[in-house]
Design an enzyme around this catalytic site. Structure first.
Site, mmCIF file in Angstrom:
data_model
loop_
_atom_site.group_PDB
_atom_site.id
_atom_site.type_symbol
_atom_site.label_atom_id
_atom_site.label_comp_id
_atom_site.label_asym_id
_atom_site.label_seq_id
_atom_site.Cartn_x
_atom_site.Cartn_y
_atom_site.Cartn_z
ATOM 1 N N GLN A 118 -2.018 28.612 -71.584
ATOM 2 C CA GLN A 118 -3.070 28.865 -70.595
ATOM 3 C C GLN A 118 -4.334 29.471 -71.198
ATOM 4 O OE1 GLN A 118 -3.377 27.870 -67.514
ATOM 5 N NE2 GLN A 118 -1.314 27.081 -67.174
ATOM 6 N N GLY A 149 2.984 21.159 -74.431
ATOM 7 C CA GLY A 149 3.235 22.573 -74.684
ATOM 8 C C GLY A 149 4.726 22.893 -74.621
ATOM 9 N N ASN A 196 0.700 31.876 -66.232
ATOM 10 C CA ASN A 196 0.116 30.718 -65.528
ATOM 11 C C ASN A 196 0.077 30.898 -64.019
ATOM 12 O OD1 ASN A 196 2.986 30.459 -66.432
ATOM 13 N ND2 ASN A 196 2.989 28.908 -64.828
ATOM 14 N N SER A 243 -1.871 22.896 -75.416
ATOM 15 C CA SER A 243 -1.563 21.681 -74.652
ATOM 16 C C SER A 243 -2.892 21.123 -74.152
ATOM 17 C CB SER A 243 -0.641 22.037 -73.489
ATOM 18 O OG SER A 243 -0.383 20.880 -72.728
ATOM 19 N N ALA A 244 -3.236 19.911 -74.605
ATOM 20 C CA ALA A 244 -4.593 19.378 -74.399
ATOM 21 C C ALA A 244 -5.004 19.294 -72.931
ATOM 22 C CB ALA A 244 -4.697 17.996 -75.048
ATOM 23 N N HIS A 245 -4.054 18.969 -72.045
ATOM 24 C CA HIS A 245 -4.462 18.728 -70.651
ATOM 25 C C HIS A 245 -4.858 20.001 -69.900
ATOM 26 C CE1 HIS A 245 -0.681 19.701 -68.217
ATOM 27 N NE2 HIS A 245 -0.218 19.774 -69.438
ATOM 28 N N CYS A 250 10.156 33.974 -51.695
ATOM 29 C CA CYS A 250 11.460 33.611 -51.122
ATOM 30 C C CYS A 250 11.804 32.178 -51.518
ATOM 31 C CB CYS A 250 11.470 33.777 -49.608
ATOM 32 S SG CYS A 250 10.319 32.705 -48.780
HETATM 33 N N1 PLP Z 1 3.513 27.289 -70.825
HETATM 34 C C1 PLP Z 1 2.672 27.643 -69.864
HETATM 35 C C2 PLP Z 1 2.242 29.064 -69.751
HETATM 36 C C3 PLP Z 1 2.187 26.694 -68.956
HETATM 37 O O1 PLP Z 1 1.346 27.066 -67.987
HETATM 38 C C4 PLP Z 1 2.613 25.357 -69.090
HETATM 39 C C5 PLP Z 1 2.179 24.337 -68.124
HETATM 40 O O2 PLP Z 1 1.834 24.635 -67.007
HETATM 41 C C6 PLP Z 1 3.482 25.033 -70.134
HETATM 42 C C7 PLP Z 1 3.918 26.016 -70.991
HETATM 43 C C8 PLP Z 1 3.932 23.642 -70.340
HETATM 44 O O3 PLP Z 1 2.913 22.852 -70.887
HETATM 45 P P1 PLP Z 1 2.994 21.263 -70.842
HETATM 46 O O4 PLP Z 1 2.614 20.844 -69.472
HETATM 47 O O5 PLP Z 1 2.016 20.796 -71.864
HETATM 48 O O6 PLP Z 1 4.392 20.896 -71.202
#
Ligand code: PLP
Length: 382
Positions: A178, A70, A150, A198-200, A328
């Protein structure tokens, strides 16, 4: 009991996805750029994956560009738009993932474009009147605003943002990392130029993602070299990753309604049980509002306590994996830029529970129990 509540970080691979990938790890090893039979067989698998993903989001296959993750897709959209289209202004928000925030900041630092931050309130709700104002002052703008946050799970109204961007002829990129696989995206209905997967994050493999790039938005490549991905992204393709990505998205769309019901049920139970067990428990952003938040994420704000420093550790020794966050910057964890931007109380502790189709009611009850033990008031000794 071992519990995994960190699905916004990554999700376990679905066995059906693994089954789809295995032949491309074991048997079909050809290079998709080769013109012989071994290569052609693998090329066909990539093109079928592209067609399948395009069909699910109502795009054309040529609008899908495979990437390594991603983050790369976000970088490609931002660098490509600003540099190819010569856009001199960018708008984003301080609540974005670093994949967007650091990328737009890097472009500003290089002198490519000026960056403006959209205002939001203490719950992280974006000020769309401010977006209109900023766009009216700055034509030819790249706007990057995520679909769901996220950390706190806030859902932004990307349909409304797309309309505003279209009225001002702005280029709109939305980071859907997300929400891809959790909601049905239809690029014909949305006025967005870019979407990201993003596949994972939806039970696919790590190391593969894609950018939906609306046709007509031809961008200069981020990675130069061979002519893969129609000259848009050089490098031999992650074939089994791409096959797994498409399979994972197909499964996600197939089972979406049932999984959404199940996961929202878990989230509702979490909220109800936490409110019953922990005095002064709160929820960051719009996390507890079903209509305005991602159903997989619950960001819990815990009352000031000496326990807060050790929250993640205490859950971890009880075999519960979660993410934290703090307003913080001192202490064991780095501070969260999102909680800081919201002006969250630095004395309160934050835990992000993020759920998947594999979680159960028993796991929710177990996690609440462990947390309640840390925060429950000692009975008065008489
Ligand atoms: N954008 C958001 C909102 C995410 O939550 C994440 C990963 O946590 C990313 C981008 C990045 O994705 P990737 O882990 O595939 O690089």
């Amino acid at each position: 009991m071992t519990v995994y509540f960190d699905n916004a970080a990554t999700t376990p691979l679905d066995p059906e996805v693994l089954d789809a990938m295995l032949p491309f790890m074991r048997d079909h090893f050809g290079n998709p750029s080769s013109i012989h039979g071994h290569g052609r067989q693998v090329r066909a698998a990539i093109e079928n994956a592209r067609k399948s993903i395009a069909h699910l989001i109502n795009a054309a296959p040529a609008e899908i560009v495979f990437t390594s993750c991603g983050t790369e897709a976000d970088n490609y959209a931002a660098f490509g738009s600003v540099r190819t289209l010569g856009l001199k202004h960018m708008i984003t928000s301080r609540l974005e993932h670093h994949a967007v925030l650091h990328t737009t900041q890097a472009l500003e630092k290089c002198g490519d474009a000026q960056l403006s931050y959209l205002r939001h309130d203490a719950q992280g709700r974006l000020d769309l009147a401010h977006l209109e104002e900023l766009l009216a002052m700055n034509p030819r703008t790249f706007v990057s605003l995520m679909h769901a946050n996220n950390e706190i799970g806030n859902l932004n109204d990307i349909a409304a943002i797309g309309e505003i961007c279209a009225r001002h002829d702005a280029v709109f990129h939305t980071d859907t990392v997300q929400t891809m696989g959790h909601y049905k995206h239809d690029v014909q209905a949305l006025k967005t130029h870019f979407l990201v997967g993003s596949a994972h994050k939806f039970h696919g493999p790590k190391g593969v993602g894609f950018l939906y790039r609306r046709s007509g938005q031809n961008l200069e490549a981020l990675i130069h070299g061979g002519s893969q991905e129609r000259n848009q992204r050089a490098g031999t393709e992650n074939v089994y990753g791409i096959v797994g990505l498409a399979k994972a998205l197909e499964i996600a769309y197939r089972d979406m309604a049932a999984h959404q019901r199940h996961i929202q049920g878990l989230k509702d139970r979490f909220i109800e049980r936490l409110r019953a067990e922990i005095e002064d428990v709160q929820f960051n952003g719009t996390s507890a509002e079903a209509e305005h938040s991602l159903y997989t994420v619950l960001s819990v704000s815990l009352p000031p306590s000496s326990m807060n420093e050790m929250l993640l550790f205490n859950l971890d020794i009880n075999h519960i994996s979660v993410s934290g966050g703090s307003a913080c910057t001192s202490g064991a964890q780095a501070g969260s830029h999102v909680l800081q931007a919201l002006g969250a109380d630095p004395d309160r502790g934050t835990i992000r529970f993020s759920m998947s189709k594999y979680n159960t009611v028993e796991e929710v009850d177990y996690a609440v129990e462990q947390l309640a033990k840390m925060f429950r008031k000692e009975p008065l000794k008489v």
